[in-house]
Enzyme design. Structure first.
Site, PDB file in Angstrom:
ATOM      1  N   GLY A 198       2.597  39.645-129.491  1.00  0.00           N
ATOM      2  CA  GLY A 198       1.325  39.055-129.534  1.00  0.00           C
ATOM      3  C   GLY A 198       0.791  39.191-130.971  1.00  0.00           C
ATOM      4  O   GLY A 198       0.417  38.242-131.449  1.00  0.00           O
ATOM      5  N   GLY A 229       5.745  44.456-126.369  1.00  0.00           N
ATOM      6  CA  GLY A 229       6.335  45.614-125.637  1.00  0.00           C
ATOM      7  C   GLY A 229       8.017  44.993-125.272  1.00  0.00           C
ATOM      8  O   GLY A 229       8.776  46.130-125.369  1.00  0.00           O
ATOM      9  N   ARG A 254       2.520  30.938-125.388  1.00  0.00           N
ATOM     10  CA  ARG A 254       3.368  31.333-124.219  1.00  0.00           C
ATOM     11  C   ARG A 254       3.404  30.227-123.268  1.00  0.00           C
ATOM     12  O   ARG A 254       4.509  30.172-122.541  1.00  0.00           O
ATOM     13  CB  ARG A 254       2.900  32.537-123.869  1.00  0.00           C
ATOM     14  CG  ARG A 254       3.080  33.905-124.442  1.00  0.00           C
ATOM     15  CD  ARG A 254       2.506  35.093-123.723  1.00  0.00           C
ATOM     16  NE  ARG A 254       3.173  36.311-124.444  1.00  0.00           N
ATOM     17  CZ  ARG A 254       2.670  37.417-124.062  1.00  0.00           C
ATOM     18  NH1 ARG A 254       1.646  37.555-123.458  1.00  0.00           N
ATOM     19  NH2 ARG A 254       3.187  38.603-124.338  1.00  0.00           N
ATOM     20  N   LYS A 267      -1.404  51.661-131.852  1.00  0.00           N
ATOM     21  CA  LYS A 267      -1.226  53.069-131.496  1.00  0.00           C
ATOM     22  C   LYS A 267       0.286  53.608-132.021  1.00  0.00           C
ATOM     23  O   LYS A 267       1.140  52.770-132.259  1.00  0.00           O
ATOM     24  CB  LYS A 267      -1.200  52.882-130.033  1.00  0.00           C
ATOM     25  CG  LYS A 267      -2.689  52.853-129.467  1.00  0.00           C
ATOM     26  CD  LYS A 267      -2.510  53.057-127.592  1.00  0.00           C
ATOM     27  CE  LYS A 267      -2.402  54.525-127.470  1.00  0.00           C
ATOM     28  NZ  LYS A 267      -1.979  54.857-126.075  1.00  0.00           N
TER      29      LYS A 267
END
Ligand code: 3PG
Ligand code: MG
Length: 370
Positions: A324, A347, A38, A175
């Site tokens: 990620g 996200g 990043r 998740k």
């Protein structure tokens, strides 16, 4: 939709102070950065600005310190790496040490823009957050998206609006509930959806399979069932694992079919599923992948994720990897140069595919120079 200003829209920047919002939220282990992707990804923008005489000050969040200074989340390791890669560039302390960042507090915004002549957003990974440093400065300062943000938006909106078909999305991760909206939205744009990771167990349970102690979300079973039913009506294919591997009730490595016994848990897709998923990726013309097949950081459970990563590298399809953990998995297998685009956002890439827009982009469209 008005235009998002780009770097040339900042006008003359020689001698001006430019605030660059970057996403330097990098993995740090014992004070050592384990992946500087990043930071390197922001260099083209920083160099573009400094080459034109701008004085660049970067600002980022790191981790989730929840509005309080915390040495564990100090920017110091990032500052050192940045000094090696871009000497002379300033870096502010972790934005999230102040509750005003996540609270989008006008006073905190005022402190950020104080003494600054222009604002650049290059923090793609944080553009889905309506935080002070993302949405605040464009209200008053001439603003632009940086080169990284521009590339990310081009690639991901390209996928969303005009993919070569078949377009396949491979979803994994830890998740399900934060991704069910994405599953639903992706089913509108993709032709086939491959589901691994923790998410698959709730889907498998919805089909009546015993899943033992695997991670799942009982309150999402009905939603999964509905998504499976809906997909039949629309002809979209949802691919679920046909075998799994994990730990048996005694904690030993085990291979399961689709019936995971009581006390046992699935921690990776099995070899049959990996081969089947890999075929889907090989036959696609566009593939978006987000999330490991489950516990890929444990070598015993990395095979499924490795097979997906290898298929991403081998397929002739246009390949995009979001974020990620899947990007880290690619790097772990040495395949990060073999896909077309590795996104810096997890996200954010999912939300951009889902909504076609992000709070950070909206803010830039409202800038005084837009
Ligand atoms: C990320 O790593 O996903 C981005 O930097 C955003 O961080 P956040 O999820 O803590 O907002
Ligand atoms: Mg995140």
């Amino acid at each position: 939709m008005s235009r998002i200003p780009t770097l040339p829209d900042l006008g003359e920047i020689d001698g001006k102070r430019v605030l660059v919002r970057t996403d330097f939220n990098v993995p740090i282990d014992n004070g050592v950065i384990t992946d500087d992707f990043r930071i390197r990804a922001a260099l083209p923008t920083i160099e573009w600005l400094t080459a034109r005489g701008a004085r660049v000050v970067c600002a980022s969040h790191l981790g989730r310190p929840k509005g309080q200074p915390n040495p564990k989340y100090s920017m110091e390791p990032v500052r050192q790496r940045l000094a090696e890669l871009a000497p002379g560039v300033e870096l502010m302390e972790n934005l999230r040490f102040d509750p005003g960042e996540e609270g989008n507090d006008p006073q905190f915004v005022a402190s950020l823009v104080d003494g600054v002549d222009a604002y650049v957003d290059d923090a793609f990974g944080a553009c889905h957050r309506a935080h002070a440093s993302i949405v605040g400065p464009p209200r008053t300062l001439p603003s632009a998206m940086g080169l990284l943000l521009q590339k990310e938006v081009d690639v991901l909106l390209g996928l969303r609006n005009d993919p070569k078909r078949p377009f396949v999305a491979v979803l994994g991760g830890a998740k399900i509930s934060d991704k069910l909206g994405v599953v639903e939205a992706l089913l509108k744009v993709v032709d086939e959806l491959v589901i691994g990771g923790a998410m698959c167990f709730t889907f498998l349970a919805a089909l009546g399979n015993p899943i033992g102690d695997s991670l799942w979300e009982p309150d999402q079973v009905d939603t999964c069932r509905r998504l499976l039913d809906d997909s039949q009506g629309t002809g979209k294919k949802i691919h679920l694992p046909e075998d799994l591997v994990g730990l048996d009730a005694g904690g030993h490595f085990a291979t399961f079919g689709l019936r995971i016994p009581d006390g046992a848990k699935g921690l990776d897709i099995g070899p049959g599923s990996a081969a089947a998923f890999s075929d889907v990726v090989m036959e696609a013309r566009t593939v978006f992948w987000n999330g490991p097949m489950r516990k890929s950081e444990d070598p015993r459970f990395a095979a499924g994720t490795r097979t997906i990563a290898q298929a991403m590298a081998d397929t002739k399809a246009f390949t995009v990897v979001g974020g990620g953990d899947s990007a880290a998995a690619l790097a772990q297998f040495g395949l990060d140069d073999d896909v077309d685009h590795v996104s810096t956002g997890g996200g954010a890439s999912l939300e951009l595919l889902e909504y076609g827009d992000l709070p950070g982009l909206e803010a830039l469209r409202g800038a005084p120079n837009a």
